[in-house]
Design a protein around this motif. Structure first.
Motif, short mmCIF file in Angstrom:
data_model
loop_
_atom_site.label_atom_id
_atom_site.label_comp_id
_atom_site.label_asym_id
_atom_site.label_seq_id
_atom_site.Cartn_x
_atom_site.Cartn_y
_atom_site.Cartn_z
N CYS A 1 0.83 -1.20 0.00
CA CYS A 1 0.00 0.00 0.00
C CYS A 1 0.87 1.26 0.00
O CYS A 1 1.98 1.27 0.53
CB CYS A 1 -0.91 0.01 1.23
SG CYS A 1 -2.12 -1.31 1.21
N LYS A 2 0.34 2.30 -0.60
CA LYS A 2 1.02 3.58 -0.66
C LYS A 2 1.35 4.07 0.75
O LYS A 2 0.57 3.92 1.68
CB LYS A 2 0.16 4.59 -1.40
CG LYS A 2 0.79 5.96 -1.59
CD LYS A 2 -0.12 6.84 -2.41
CE LYS A 2 0.48 8.23 -2.59
NZ LYS A 2 0.58 8.98 -1.35
N ASP A 3 2.57 4.62 0.87
CA ASP A 3 3.07 5.22 2.12
C ASP A 3 3.39 4.18 3.19
O ASP A 3 3.58 4.53 4.36
CB ASP A 3 2.09 6.25 2.68
CG ASP A 3 1.91 7.43 1.74
OD1 ASP A 3 2.88 7.77 1.04
OD2 ASP A 3 0.80 7.99 1.69
N SER A 4 3.46 2.91 2.82
CA SER A 4 3.88 1.89 3.78
C SER A 4 5.40 1.67 3.66
O SER A 4 5.99 1.90 2.61
CB SER A 4 3.15 0.57 3.53
OG SER A 4 3.47 0.06 2.25
N ILE A 5 6.01 1.23 4.74
CA ILE A 5 7.44 0.93 4.76
C ILE A 5 7.59 -0.58 4.82
O ILE A 5 7.10 -1.23 5.74
CB ILE A 5 8.14 1.59 5.96
CG1 ILE A 5 8.00 3.12 5.87
CG2 ILE A 5 9.61 1.22 5.99
CD1 ILE A 5 8.57 3.85 7.06
N VAL A 6 8.30 -1.13 3.84
CA VAL A 6 8.38 -2.58 3.70
C VAL A 6 9.82 -2.99 3.49
O VAL A 6 10.57 -2.34 2.74
CB VAL A 6 7.53 -3.07 2.51
CG1 VAL A 6 7.62 -4.57 2.37
CG2 VAL A 6 6.08 -2.63 2.68
N GLN A 7 10.24 -4.05 4.16
CA GLN A 7 11.56 -4.64 3.91
C GLN A 7 11.37 -5.84 2.97
O GLN A 7 10.63 -6.77 3.28
CB GLN A 7 12.23 -5.09 5.20
CG GLN A 7 13.67 -5.56 4.98
CD GLN A 7 14.43 -5.71 6.29
OE1 GLN A 7 13.82 -5.97 7.33
NE2 GLN A 7 15.73 -5.54 6.24
N LEU A 8 12.05 -5.79 1.83
CA LEU A 8 11.88 -6.84 0.82
C LEU A 8 12.56 -8.13 1.26
O LEU A 8 13.49 -8.12 2.06
CB LEU A 8 12.46 -6.38 -0.52
CG LEU A 8 11.86 -5.10 -1.09
CD1 LEU A 8 12.48 -4.79 -2.44
CD2 LEU A 8 10.35 -5.21 -1.21
N SER A 9 12.09 -9.24 0.72
CA SER A 9 12.66 -10.54 1.07
C SER A 9 12.64 -11.45 -0.15
O SER A 9 11.88 -11.23 -1.11
CB SER A 9 11.88 -11.19 2.22
OG SER A 9 10.54 -11.44 1.83
#
Length: 242
Positions: A113-121
């Motif tokens: 979702c827009k404006d979310s902070i995510v660490q890729l895996s």
């Protein structure tokens, strides 16, 4: 005579009926060393490794039959070379190992979702993350992404097993915003064959109670119609009465 320096020596001999002459050359050879690397490893079964022995010798004989100071090998194993020159004959051995290149790590396109902070895996071992296909400085730390803009972004990652790095795996991260399905006000039709209902955005997943999966449908029969729209962020449903 006894000599102790290099050079050309000649001797004239008078045997009574004339003079015979002969020449003798003394050369100096440096002390040579034959030192191969103790071992060498190569990632990839379809490549070759060039083994090179020290130069300066007058003859070479590799264990695979080559007779120059270098030889190409394509299989794992122990290879030796015998090198000779007037002062000595030397031998050395090198161990060659060809290792398989691993498959790329397992990745899948995903969305946030827009404006979310995510660490890729990714599913792999000893991952290396690249900013692009040609990025010369990958990072062992997976990116932390702030999805501030709607759209698609590509990411690149490899895995390293037994010292060999895999090809790059590419996957797409789709950034979407929360949706709210709105089919508009109920409609009353007069002498119309059909009417189109639905929403303008075609980028989400849709399911009507008619089992259609497009963003819009044409209706010819009065009744209740609902549309379920979904993306990575949420699912939203609305109903319209015709």
């Amino acid at each position: 005579i006894i000599v102790n320096s290099i050079g050309t020596y000649w001797l004239n001999t008078d045997f009574g009926c004339g003079i015979e002459s002969d020449t003798f050359k003394i050369k100096a050879y440096p002390t040579l060393q034959l030192e191969l690397d103790p071992s060498i490893e190569k990632c990839g079964n379809n490549d070759s490794i060039l083994l090179v022995a020290d130069t300066g010798f007058t003859s070479y004989l590799w264990s695979n039959g080559d007779t120059t100071n270098s030889t190409w090998v394509k299989r794992s194993g122990s290879y030796s070379v015998i090198a000779a020159y007037p002062c000595d004959t030397l031998m050395d051995t090198i161990n060659v190992t060809f290792k398989s290149v691993p498959f790329p790590p397992v990745v899948s396109d995903t969305g946030f979702c827009k404006d979310s902070i995510v660490q890729l895996s990714a599913n792999g071992i000893n991952l290396l993350w690249y900013d692009s296909i040609k990025d010369p400085t990958p990072s062992a730390n997976s990116p932390v992404v702030l999805n501030g803009l709607i759209g698609n972004n590509s990411y690149f990652v490899t895995q390293t097993i037994n010292g060999c790095e895999s090809p790059i795996a590419t996957f797409t991260v789709k950034t979407e915003e929360f949706i709210k399905t709105n089919l508009g006000d109920d409609l009353t039709l007069c002498d119309q064959d059909s009417v189109q209902i639905g929403v303008a955005n075609e980028n989400n997943k849709y399911l009507w109670n008619t089992n259609d999966t497009t963003s819009r449908i044409y209706c010819k029969i009065g009744g209740s119609y609902w549309l379920k729209a979904s993306n990575f962020c949420n699912t939203s449903t609305d109903t319209i009465q015709l």
